[in-house]
Design a protein around this motif. Structure first.
Motif, PDB file in Angstrom:
ATOM      1  N   ARG A 123      -2.368   6.643  -3.479  1.00 60.63           N
ATOM      2  CA  ARG A 123      -3.349   5.604  -3.176  1.00 60.63           C
ATOM      3  C   ARG A 123      -4.736   6.221  -3.065  1.00 60.63           C
ATOM      4  N   VAL A 124      -5.748   5.375  -3.013  1.00 64.77           N
ATOM      5  CA  VAL A 124      -7.126   5.771  -2.801  1.00 64.77           C
ATOM      6  C   VAL A 124      -7.610   5.087  -1.533  1.00 64.77           C
ATOM      7  N   VAL A 125      -8.325   5.831  -0.696  1.00 65.87           N
ATOM      8  CA  VAL A 125      -8.838   5.300   0.564  1.00 65.87           C
ATOM      9  C   VAL A 125     -10.361   5.328   0.529  1.00 65.87           C
ATOM     10  N   ALA A 126     -10.996   4.233   0.938  1.00 66.43           N
ATOM     11  CA  ALA A 126     -12.448   4.161   1.007  1.00 66.43           C
ATOM     12  C   ALA A 126     -12.836   3.354   2.240  1.00 66.43           C
ATOM     13  N   ARG A 127     -14.083   3.484   2.638  1.00 65.47           N
ATOM     14  CA  ARG A 127     -14.538   2.763   3.828  1.00 65.47           C
ATOM     15  C   ARG A 127     -15.905   2.133   3.603  1.00 65.47           C
ATOM     16  N   GLN A 128     -16.155   1.073   4.397  1.00 67.27           N
ATOM     17  CA  GLN A 128     -17.438   0.376   4.415  1.00 67.27           C
ATOM     18  C   GLN A 128     -17.810  -0.172   3.032  1.00 67.27           C
ATOM     19  N   LEU A 129     -17.023  -1.152   2.574  1.00 71.88           N
ATOM     20  CA  LEU A 129     -17.250  -1.773   1.277  1.00 71.88           C
ATOM     21  C   LEU A 129     -17.608  -3.248   1.444  1.00 71.88           C
ATOM     22  N   GLY A 130     -18.589  -3.701   0.680  1.00 72.26           N
ATOM     23  CA  GLY A 130     -18.980  -5.101   0.722  1.00 72.26           C
ATOM     24  C   GLY A 130     -17.915  -5.992   0.110  1.00 72.26           C
ATOM     25  N   ALA A 131     -17.552  -7.072   0.814  1.00 74.32           N
ATOM     26  CA  ALA A 131     -16.478  -7.949   0.343  1.00 74.32           C
ATOM     27  C   ALA A 131     -16.886  -9.413   0.320  1.00 74.32           C
ATOM     28  N   ARG A 172     -15.915   0.617  -6.584  1.00 71.02           N
ATOM     29  CA  ARG A 172     -16.650   1.229  -5.468  1.00 71.02           C
ATOM     30  C   ARG A 172     -15.724   2.120  -4.651  1.00 71.02           C
ATOM     31  N   ALA A 173     -14.516   1.655  -4.394  1.00 69.29           N
ATOM     32  CA  ALA A 173     -13.558   2.449  -3.631  1.00 69.29           C
ATOM     33  C   ALA A 173     -13.199   3.730  -4.366  1.00 69.29           C
ATOM     34  N   TYR A 174     -12.995   3.622  -5.681  1.00 71.79           N
ATOM     35  CA  TYR A 174     -12.611   4.796  -6.461  1.00 71.79           C
ATOM     36  C   TYR A 174     -13.732   5.836  -6.482  1.00 71.79           C
ATOM     37  N   GLY A 175     -14.964   5.378  -6.616  1.00 74.81           N
ATOM     38  CA  GLY A 175     -16.061   6.324  -6.692  1.00 74.81           C
ATOM     39  C   GLY A 175     -16.548   6.847  -5.357  1.00 74.81           C
ATOM     40  N   LYS A 176     -16.335   6.092  -4.276  1.00 70.24           N
ATOM     41  CA  LYS A 176     -16.967   6.433  -3.001  1.00 70.24           C
ATOM     42  C   LYS A 176     -16.108   7.283  -2.080  1.00 70.24           C
ATOM     43  N   GLY A 177     -14.865   6.890  -1.841  1.00 70.00           N
ATOM     44  CA  GLY A 177     -14.066   7.581  -0.839  1.00 70.00           C
ATOM     45  C   GLY A 177     -14.510   7.220   0.567  1.00 70.00           C
ATOM     46  N   TRP A 178     -14.219   8.116   1.541  1.00 75.07           N
ATOM     47  CA  TRP A 178     -14.532   7.762   2.931  1.00 75.07           C
ATOM     48  C   TRP A 178     -15.261   8.846   3.726  1.00 75.07           C
ATOM     49  N   ARG A 199     -10.308  15.123  -1.921  1.00 78.09           N
ATOM     50  CA  ARG A 199      -9.869  13.840  -2.503  1.00 78.09           C
ATOM     51  C   ARG A 199      -8.838  14.066  -3.598  1.00 78.09           C
ATOM     52  N   ASP A 200      -9.067  15.073  -4.424  1.00 78.78           N
ATOM     53  CA  ASP A 200      -8.156  15.334  -5.530  1.00 78.78           C
ATOM     54  C   ASP A 200      -6.787  15.774  -5.027  1.00 78.78           C
ATOM     55  N   GLU A 201      -6.764  16.603  -3.973  1.00 82.29           N
ATOM     56  CA  GLU A 201      -5.502  17.112  -3.447  1.00 82.29           C
ATOM     57  C   GLU A 201      -4.744  16.073  -2.633  1.00 82.29           C
ATOM     58  N   ARG A 202      -5.470  15.158  -1.988  1.00 80.63           N
ATOM     59  CA  ARG A 202      -4.850  14.303  -0.985  1.00 80.63           C
ATOM     60  C   ARG A 202      -4.676  12.855  -1.419  1.00 80.63           C
ATOM     61  N   THR A 203      -5.246  12.460  -2.580  1.00 73.35           N
ATOM     62  CA  THR A 203      -5.161  11.060  -2.992  1.00 73.35           C
ATOM     63  C   THR A 203      -4.874  10.954  -4.486  1.00 73.35           C
ATOM     64  N   ALA A 204      -4.837   9.721  -4.993  1.00 70.26           N
ATOM     65  CA  ALA A 204      -4.616   9.472  -6.412  1.00 70.26           C
ATOM     66  C   ALA A 204      -5.873   9.652  -7.241  1.00 70.26           C
ATOM     67  N   TRP A 205      -7.012   9.825  -6.594  1.00 72.54           N
ATOM     68  CA  TRP A 205      -8.273  10.055  -7.305  1.00 72.54           C
ATOM     69  C   TRP A 205      -8.203  11.376  -8.050  1.00 72.54           C
ATOM     70  N   VAL A 206      -8.781  11.412  -9.252  1.00 73.22           N
ATOM     71  CA  VAL A 206      -8.717  12.593 -10.114  1.00 73.22           C
ATOM     72  C   VAL A 206     -10.115  13.163 -10.295  1.00 73.22           C
ATOM     73  N   ALA A 207     -10.342  14.367  -9.796  1.00 75.05           N
ATOM     74  CA  ALA A 207     -11.666  14.982  -9.844  1.00 75.05           C
ATOM     75  C   ALA A 207     -12.068  15.363 -11.259  1.00 75.05           C
ATOM     76  N   GLU A 208     -11.146  15.943 -12.017  1.00 73.82           N
ATOM     77  CA  GLU A 208     -11.428  16.378 -13.388  1.00 73.82           C
ATOM     78  C   GLU A 208     -10.395  15.726 -14.306  1.00 73.82           C
ATOM     79  N   PRO A 209     -10.732  14.559 -14.840  1.00 72.22           N
ATOM     80  CA  PRO A 209      -9.747  13.798 -15.636  1.00 72.22           C
ATOM     81  C   PRO A 209      -9.187  14.615 -16.801  1.00 72.22           C
TER      82      PRO A 209
END
Length: 318
Positions: free
Chosen positions: A18-26, A233-239, A293-303
């Protein structure tokens, strides 16, 4: 307290699926009307394709533009925007690696580096943090907003308080409740969240008064566009926040800013700086945000086509 609670919860929820992010406009009809504390993004079938595009957020206007990976098209034809705004979007999309730009016959033309995937988001979960239910503030109104709009697949309240039946009765039945200990990372599911329907029309509560509530009807298409923007926004930002520029600043193993003088995680934006009596200006500690982020989530630092290791549903959040 709430900031430290929020960061501890984000760290505890990180997982390779999963990907975790915080403080996003909804907000939909009023974008700044609702800010979600934490958002969990679970991968969909096309997540690998999205991860392969870029680790950065892709501007929504670039995704919605009339441009694909085939023939390059003039910027003026691809974007229904004023020229300055269109050029700014193109600049951001090129920097992110989603668009390629070149000059042709004196005009700027663009093409996408790859097709934008349609089904890369499996689910979005909104989490509202309220460590102390004794001071709920606007909690009930915020959760009514989320439940009525149905923008997220699930909505959860996270608290450190003991949760009573009276507490549960004050919030919408669809909202799940977690009791979370920020010191140990232990999390108890007090009530499971009921799945909402993001594909159905929603009701956005614009203003609540004693005798009248102002609402706006939101179409499934508008919700879909907003969900994609939230996911990007969540994918690019993180927390993780930027650490403070102070000699006493350190980092926890998971990247939270910590003050060595006070012996706890701190909020750099509110607690640090010249206003702090212990402030000692210095370079901030080095934070390798991408590696974490790369080690701990589904986000990929270097695709490189690797993508997420596995997918999950909410049952994995326990």
């Amino acid at each position: 307290m709430e900031f430290r609670f929020e960061l501890a919860l984000c760290a505890a929820l990180e997982s390779s699926d999963r990907v975790v992010a915080r403080q996003l406009g909804a907000g939909v009809t009023r974008p700044g009307a609702r800010i979600v504390d934490v958002c969990l993004l679970s991968p969909g079938p096309d997540f690998d394709a999205r991860a392969a595009l870029t680790p950065e957020r892709i501007p929504a206007a670039a995704i919605e533009a009339d441009v694909g990976p085939g023939e390059a098209v003039p910027v003026a034809d691809a974007f229904d925007l004023p020229p300055e705004r269109a050029n700014a979007v193109v600049d951001a999309a090129v920097d992110a690696g989603y668009l390629e730009r070149e000059r042709r016959d004196g005009h700027s033309v663009v093409r996408a580096t790859a097709r934008y995937p349609d089904d890369w988001v499996g689910s979005l979960t909104a989490i509202e943090n309220k460590p102390d239910l004794g001071t709920p503030g606007d909690l009930a109104a915020q959760l009514r907003y989320d439940a009525a709009l149905g923008l997220f697949d699930r909505v959860v309240l996270a608290t450190a308080s003991y949760v009573t039946r009276a507490h549960l009765n004050r919030i919408p039945d669809a909202v799940g409740v977690w009791r979370f200990d920020p010191e140990t990372g232990d999390r108890e599911v007090v009530r499971e969240a009921t799945p909402l329907d993001p594909d159905a029309p929603g009701v956005e509560i614009r203003e609540e008064r004693s005798l009248r509530t102002e609402v706006a009807l939101v179409s499934p298409e508008a919700k879909g566009r907003k969900r994609r923007r939230i996911a990007e926004r969540a994918y690019g930002k993180g927390w993780r926040p930027e650490p403070p520029a102070c000699a006493h600043a350190t980092l926890t193993a998971d990247g939270r800013p910590r003050c060595g003088r006070f012996g706890r995680v701190v909020d750099p934006g509110r607690e640090c700086g010249p206003g702090c009596p212990e402030h000692d200006p210095a370079d901030p500690p080095a934070l390798d945000r991408d590696r974490l982020r790369d080690e701990r989530t589904a986000w990929v630092a270097e695709p490189d086509g690797g993508g997420p290791r596995r997918q999950s549903g909410l049952s994995r959040f326990r």
